[in-house]
Design an enzyme around this catalytic site. Structure first.
Site, PDB file in Angstrom:
ATOM      1  N   ASP A  33       0.377  -1.192   0.304  1.00 36.61           N
ATOM      2  CA  ASP A  33       0.180   0.177   0.168  1.00 36.61           C
ATOM      3  C   ASP A  33       0.760   1.203   0.070  1.00 36.61           C
ATOM      4  O   ASP A  33       2.002   1.289   0.619  1.00 36.61           O
ATOM      5  CB  ASP A  33      -1.069   0.245   1.591  1.00 36.61           C
ATOM      6  CG  ASP A  33      -1.714   0.890   0.939  1.00 36.61           C
ATOM      7  OD1 ASP A  33      -2.771   0.253   0.686  1.00 36.61           O
ATOM      8  OD2 ASP A  33      -1.838   2.268   1.165  1.00 36.61           O
ATOM      9  N   ILE A  34       0.489   2.080  -0.605  1.00 35.05           N
ATOM     10  CA  ILE A  34       0.731   3.570  -1.016  1.00 35.05           C
ATOM     11  C   ILE A  34       1.029   4.067   0.339  1.00 35.05           C
ATOM     12  O   ILE A  34       1.617   4.975   1.043  1.00 35.05           O
ATOM     13  CB  ILE A  34       0.902   4.425  -2.200  1.00 35.05           C
ATOM     14  CG1 ILE A  34       1.871   5.326  -2.284  1.00 35.05           C
ATOM     15  CG2 ILE A  34      -0.368   4.732  -1.766  1.00 35.05           C
ATOM     16  CD1 ILE A  34       1.968   5.459  -3.757  1.00 35.05           C
ATOM     17  N   ASN A  90     -12.886  -3.176   2.335  1.00 31.70           N
ATOM     18  CA  ASN A  90     -14.096  -2.649   2.104  1.00 31.70           C
ATOM     19  C   ASN A  90     -14.698  -2.494   1.098  1.00 31.70           C
ATOM     20  O   ASN A  90     -14.026  -2.388   0.138  1.00 31.70           O
ATOM     21  CB  ASN A  90     -13.266  -1.233   2.363  1.00 31.70           C
ATOM     22  CG  ASN A  90     -12.226  -0.777   3.984  1.00 31.70           C
ATOM     23  OD1 ASN A  90     -12.691  -1.168   4.303  1.00 31.70           O
ATOM     24  ND2 ASN A  90     -11.281  -0.515   3.676  1.00 31.70           N
ATOM     25  N   GLY A  96     -15.731   2.289   3.494  1.00 32.37           N
ATOM     26  CA  GLY A  96     -14.190   2.803   3.782  1.00 32.37           C
ATOM     27  C   GLY A  96     -14.148   2.647   1.975  1.00 32.37           C
ATOM     28  O   GLY A  96     -13.040   3.429   1.887  1.00 32.37           O
ATOM     29  N   HIS A 103     -10.070  -5.510  -3.900  1.00 35.38           N
ATOM     30  CA  HIS A 103      -8.998  -5.208  -2.868  1.00 35.38           C
ATOM     31  C   HIS A 103      -8.943  -5.822  -2.099  1.00 35.38           C
ATOM     32  O   HIS A 103      -9.675  -5.251  -1.166  1.00 35.38           O
ATOM     33  CB  HIS A 103      -7.591  -3.987  -2.863  1.00 35.38           C
ATOM     34  CG  HIS A 103      -8.828  -2.796  -2.692  1.00 35.38           C
ATOM     35  ND1 HIS A 103      -9.244  -2.441  -3.438  1.00 35.38           N
ATOM     36  CD2 HIS A 103      -8.950  -1.908  -1.723  1.00 35.38           C
ATOM     37  CE1 HIS A 103      -9.134  -0.636  -2.596  1.00 35.38           C
ATOM     38  NE2 HIS A 103      -9.502  -1.719  -1.712  1.00 35.38           N
ATOM     39  N   HIS A 105      -6.759  -6.032   1.548  1.00 36.26           N
ATOM     40  CA  HIS A 105      -6.436  -5.434   2.967  1.00 36.26           C
ATOM     41  C   HIS A 105      -5.155  -6.571   3.232  1.00 36.26           C
ATOM     42  O   HIS A 105      -6.491  -7.209   4.099  1.00 36.26           O
ATOM     43  CB  HIS A 105      -6.588  -4.262   3.639  1.00 36.26           C
ATOM     44  CG  HIS A 105      -6.437  -3.183   2.680  1.00 36.26           C
ATOM     45  ND1 HIS A 105      -6.328  -2.023   2.567  1.00 36.26           N
ATOM     46  CD2 HIS A 105      -8.446  -2.456   2.068  1.00 36.26           C
ATOM     47  CE1 HIS A 105      -6.655  -0.733   2.390  1.00 36.26           C
ATOM     48  NE2 HIS A 105      -7.817  -1.191   2.089  1.00 36.26           N
TER      49      HIS A 105
HETATM   50  P1  5GP Z   1      -9.911   1.739  -0.302  1.00 33.50           P
HETATM   51  O1  5GP Z   1      -9.496   2.712   0.591  1.00 33.50           O
HETATM   52  O2  5GP Z   1      -9.945   1.417  -1.142  1.00 33.50           O
HETATM   53  O3  5GP Z   1     -10.482  -0.194   0.891  1.00 33.50           O
HETATM   54  O4  5GP Z   1      -7.874   1.221   0.287  1.00 33.50           O
HETATM   55  C1  5GP Z   1      -7.528   1.641  -0.907  1.00 33.50           C
HETATM   56  C2  5GP Z   1      -6.551   1.910  -0.457  1.00 33.50           C
HETATM   57  O5  5GP Z   1      -5.219   1.462  -1.746  1.00 33.50           O
HETATM   58  C3  5GP Z   1      -5.503   2.647   0.181  1.00 33.50           C
HETATM   59  O6  5GP Z   1      -4.789   2.337   1.824  1.00 33.50           O
HETATM   60  C4  5GP Z   1      -4.572   3.677  -0.564  1.00 33.50           C
HETATM   61  O7  5GP Z   1      -3.266   3.857   0.390  1.00 33.50           O
HETATM   62  C5  5GP Z   1      -4.625   2.528  -1.509  1.00 33.50           C
HETATM   63  N1  5GP Z   1      -3.589   3.361  -2.780  1.00 33.50           N
HETATM   64  C6  5GP Z   1      -4.337   4.520  -3.567  1.00 33.50           C
HETATM   65  N2  5GP Z   1      -3.889   4.692  -4.643  1.00 33.50           N
HETATM   66  C7  5GP Z   1      -2.793   3.355  -4.229  1.00 33.50           C
HETATM   67  C8  5GP Z   1      -1.569   3.504  -5.603  1.00 33.50           C
HETATM   68  O8  5GP Z   1      -1.301   4.477  -6.506  1.00 33.50           O
HETATM   69  N3  5GP Z   1      -0.527   2.984  -5.245  1.00 33.50           N
HETATM   70  C9  5GP Z   1      -0.501   2.204  -4.237  1.00 33.50           C
HETATM   71  N4  5GP Z   1       0.625   0.829  -3.948  1.00 33.50           N
HETATM   72  N5  5GP Z   1      -1.667   2.217  -3.213  1.00 33.50           N
HETATM   73  C10 5GP Z   1      -2.244   3.137  -3.857  1.00 33.50           C
END
Ligand code: 5GP
Ligand code: ZN
Length: 117
Positions: A33-34, A90, A96, A103, A105
């Site tokens: 995760d970034i 999520n 959220g 995906h 986590h």
């Molecule tokens: P969500 O909130 O949709 O469950 O999680 C999305 C996740 O993707 C977040 O934890 C966010 O930090 C990660 N994320 C968003 N854009 C990028 C990206 O460009 N690269 C990576 N490696 N992670 C990303």
């Protein structure tokens, strides 16, 4: 609405946007995760654009199982075998979800609180 053409995770899966990849095969990808929320925080995604878990159907069962087991395998390799981890999907606004491409986590390496806020 985000579709394949403007989906950041489709672009990562296609190699258009770089990511710290952990594992890749023909149907899935795992990457860090970034914006990590724990010492271990990585995502496992299907390469196919599935918006979220609500969109999944019976035919997706095998794929979902593979994604889950890959998350488990990587969590073990990253040292979470004994201490555990949290495996999270999520979904949509109440869940959220911010990226509309399914995906899982995995967060580990520290004690996480429950319930989430
Ligand atoms: P969500 O909130 O949709 O469950 O999680 C999305 C996740 O993707 C977040 O934890 C966010 O930090 C990660 N994320 C968003 N854009 C990028 C990206 O460009 N690269 C990576 N490696 N992670 C990303
Ligand atoms: Zn996508």
């Amino acid at each position: 609405m985000a579709g394949m053409d403007d989906c950041i995770f489709c672009k990562i899966a296609a190699g258009v946007i770089p990511a710290k990849k952990i594992f890749e095969d023909d149907e899935m990808l795992a990457f860090h995760d970034i914006d990590p929320q724990a010492p271990v925080h990585f995502l496992v995604i299907p390469k196919r654009h599935i918006k979220n878990i609500m969109e999944c159907e019976k035919e997706d069962g095998a794929l979902l199982g593979k994604l889950m087991l890959k998350a488990q395998e990587i969590a073990r390799k990253l040292g979470c075998d004994e201490t555990g981890a949290r495996f999270v999907i999520n979904c949509k606004s109440d869940g959220g979800q911010t990226v509309d491409h399914l995906h899982i986590h995995t967060l580990g390496g520290r004690k996480l609180e429950w319930p989430p806020g």
